[in-house]
Design a protein around this motif. Structure first.
Motif, mmCIF file in Angstrom:
data_model
loop_
_atom_site.group_PDB
_atom_site.id
_atom_site.type_symbol
_atom_site.label_atom_id
_atom_site.label_comp_id
_atom_site.label_asym_id
_atom_site.label_seq_id
_atom_site.Cartn_x
_atom_site.Cartn_y
_atom_site.Cartn_z
ATOM 1 N N THR A 222 74.822 -9.158 -24.407
ATOM 2 C CA THR A 222 75.715 -8.693 -25.484
ATOM 3 C C THR A 222 76.652 -9.783 -25.987
ATOM 4 N N ALA A 223 76.546 -10.992 -25.443
ATOM 5 C CA ALA A 223 77.503 -12.043 -25.812
ATOM 6 C C ALA A 223 77.033 -12.891 -26.983
ATOM 7 N N ILE A 227 79.716 -16.541 -30.100
ATOM 8 C CA ILE A 227 79.531 -17.849 -30.741
ATOM 9 C C ILE A 227 78.024 -18.075 -30.854
ATOM 10 N N PRO A 228 77.374 -17.528 -31.891
ATOM 11 C CA PRO A 228 75.904 -17.601 -31.962
ATOM 12 C C PRO A 228 75.309 -19.010 -31.818
ATOM 13 N N PRO A 229 75.881 -20.068 -32.456
ATOM 14 C CA PRO A 229 75.265 -21.401 -32.294
ATOM 15 C C PRO A 229 75.278 -21.874 -30.838
ATOM 16 N N LEU A 230 76.397 -21.565 -30.124
ATOM 17 C CA LEU A 230 76.500 -21.987 -28.723
ATOM 18 C C LEU A 230 75.464 -21.261 -27.862
ATOM 19 N N THR A 231 75.259 -19.966 -28.125
ATOM 20 C CA THR A 231 74.274 -19.196 -27.348
ATOM 21 C C THR A 231 72.862 -19.744 -27.575
ATOM 22 N N THR A 232 72.588 -20.144 -28.804
ATOM 23 C CA THR A 232 71.263 -20.704 -29.113
ATOM 24 C C THR A 232 71.046 -22.029 -28.385
ATOM 25 N N THR A 233 72.064 -22.893 -28.416
ATOM 26 C CA THR A 233 71.917 -24.187 -27.737
ATOM 27 C C THR A 233 71.937 -24.018 -26.219
ATOM 28 N N LEU A 234 72.616 -22.948 -25.738
ATOM 29 C CA LEU A 234 72.584 -22.640 -24.294
ATOM 30 C C LEU A 234 71.150 -22.346 -23.851
ATOM 31 N N LEU A 286 66.607 -15.867 -18.483
ATOM 32 C CA LEU A 286 67.984 -16.098 -18.940
ATOM 33 C C LEU A 286 67.999 -16.439 -20.431
ATOM 34 N N ALA A 287 67.054 -17.300 -20.840
ATOM 35 C CA ALA A 287 66.979 -17.703 -22.254
ATOM 36 C C ALA A 287 66.675 -16.497 -23.131
ATOM 37 N N TYR A 288 65.801 -15.619 -22.646
ATOM 38 C CA TYR A 288 65.428 -14.396 -23.368
ATOM 39 C C TYR A 288 66.657 -13.489 -23.534
ATOM 40 N N CYS A 289 67.398 -13.324 -22.423
ATOM 41 C CA CYS A 289 68.603 -12.476 -22.468
ATOM 42 C C CYS A 289 69.670 -13.075 -23.385
ATOM 43 N N ALA A 290 69.718 -14.422 -23.424
ATOM 44 C CA ALA A 290 70.769 -15.080 -24.212
ATOM 45 C C ALA A 290 70.531 -14.932 -25.710
ATOM 46 N N THR A 291 69.285 -14.973 -26.151
ATOM 47 C CA THR A 291 69.056 -15.089 -27.600
ATOM 48 C C THR A 291 68.138 -14.047 -28.213
ATOM 49 N N ILE A 292 67.228 -13.457 -27.435
ATOM 50 C CA ILE A 292 66.194 -12.639 -28.064
ATOM 51 C C ILE A 292 66.507 -11.144 -27.979
#
Length: 336
Positions: A222-223, A227-234, A286-292
């Motif tokens: 849910t985060a 900061i969408p750009p930061l989540t994408t680069t994370l 983790l990447a899936y949870c972060a962005t998708i």
């Protein structure tokens, strides 16, 4: 300051007593940082950390004294007695959290804050790694290879079932330690390069998580609105830590597999490469949870408003390096 002092003393010392003193200063300096929040879990983490590190320091002192008793040498590079070598391997493995002495590390990391966790996963591992590199010619290759493969396997298996992100990063650290240890005897410089790149990528991830206040998979889902750009680069930094080819994290894995093949250890290289797939699975999760996972999703949650919080220049630099360093690999080879 004490952390930096302890690390500097250990890394720059020739005498075992000075190395031991530096390690003790480090241990005593990090304990207030772990227990700073006064939460019962933080106090428990600080107690566990103190007990394991005290046991490891005692073993290290016992190892150096045994070596001095039999050989008359207090020099770090002159560790020749077999019993001392075995004791030292045990002591440094406890300090680092190598399998089978890994039990304390995930628990301590889970009880600490993100910034203290970053110190535990990076800076605190530098002095023991330096001791391993200094004594590497005397150590037992079979023992180190066994421990390295066990660490890579355990780091992968145990990380699969975790929902707390600090625990996932702890098992990721154990897995990376396996990669560093397996090449220690054959190319110590490569161990150091792997450690530096691991610190770079882990720092980027910890600082990004600290900025967005993410602690587990539920908050990660849910985060993305904060900061969408930061989540994408994370997501890219996580995939780099997994070792996917176009990113920085592929560089140490590629070099280690190449070196192991040169040493005619192809079965070992194949085993550790396959074990890294376990790690890739949980990084991808983790990447899936972060962005998708965008709403609507099945879990009920409070909607986070997008904050105008500026991302620190340090995070942007570290994430850029953790993603884009692979093309610079020829330059890195020439400098190491």
């Amino acid at each position: 300051m004490s952390l930096l002092l302890g690390t500097t003393i250990t890394v720059s010392s020739n005498h075992w007593m000075m190395a031991w003193t530096g390690l003790e200063i480090n241990t005593l300096a990090i304990i207030p940082l772990i227990s700073k929040s006064h939460h019962p879990r933080a106090i428990e983490a600080a107690t566990k950390y103190f007990l394991t590190q005290a046991a490891a320091s005692t073993l290290l002192l016992f190892s150096s004294m045994t070596n001095a008793w039999f050989t008359g040498q207090w020099d770090i590079t002159q560790l020749t007695h077999p019993t001392s070598c075995l004791l030292l391997t045990t002591a440094v493995s406890i300090k680092l959290g190598l399998t089978p002495f890994h039990f304390w590390f995930p628990e301590v990391l889970q009880g600490s804050s993100m910034t203290t966790g970053l110190l535990l996963a990076t800076l605190m591992k530098f002095p023991p790694t330096a001791l391993f590199i200094l004594t590497s010619p005397s150590l037992n290759p079979t023992l180190l290879t066994t421990m390295a493969i066990a660490s890579a396997a355990l780091g992968g298996w145990m990380g699969l079932n975790q929902t707390q992100i600090r625990k996932v990063l702890a098992f990721s650290s154990i897995s990376h330690l396996g990669w560093m240890t397996i090449i220690l005897l054959y190319n110590p410089k490569l161990t150091l390069l792997t450690f530096y790149l691991y610190c770079l990528m882990t720092s980027a991830i910890f600082l990004a998580l600290n900025t967005t206040k993410i602690t587990n998979l539920a908050t990660m889902m849910t985060a993305w609105t904060k900061i969408p750009p930061l989540t994408t680069t994370l997501m890219l930094a996580l995939l780099s830590l997994a070792g996917l080819p176009p990113l920085t994290g592929f560089l140490p894995k590629w070099l280690i597999i190449q070196e192991l093949t040169k040493q005619e250890m192809t079965p070992v290289a194949t085993t550790i490469a396959l074990l890294s797939l376990l790690g890739l699975f949980f990084y991808l999760r983790l990447a899936y949870c972060a962005t998708i996972t965008l709403p609507p999703n099945s879990s009920n949650h409070m909607k986070h408003w997008q904050t105008n919080k500026s991302v620190h220049i340090l995070i942007t630099t570290l994430i850029s390096l953790s993603v884009l360093l692979l093309p610079l690999s020829p330059m890195i080879f020439t400098t190491t």
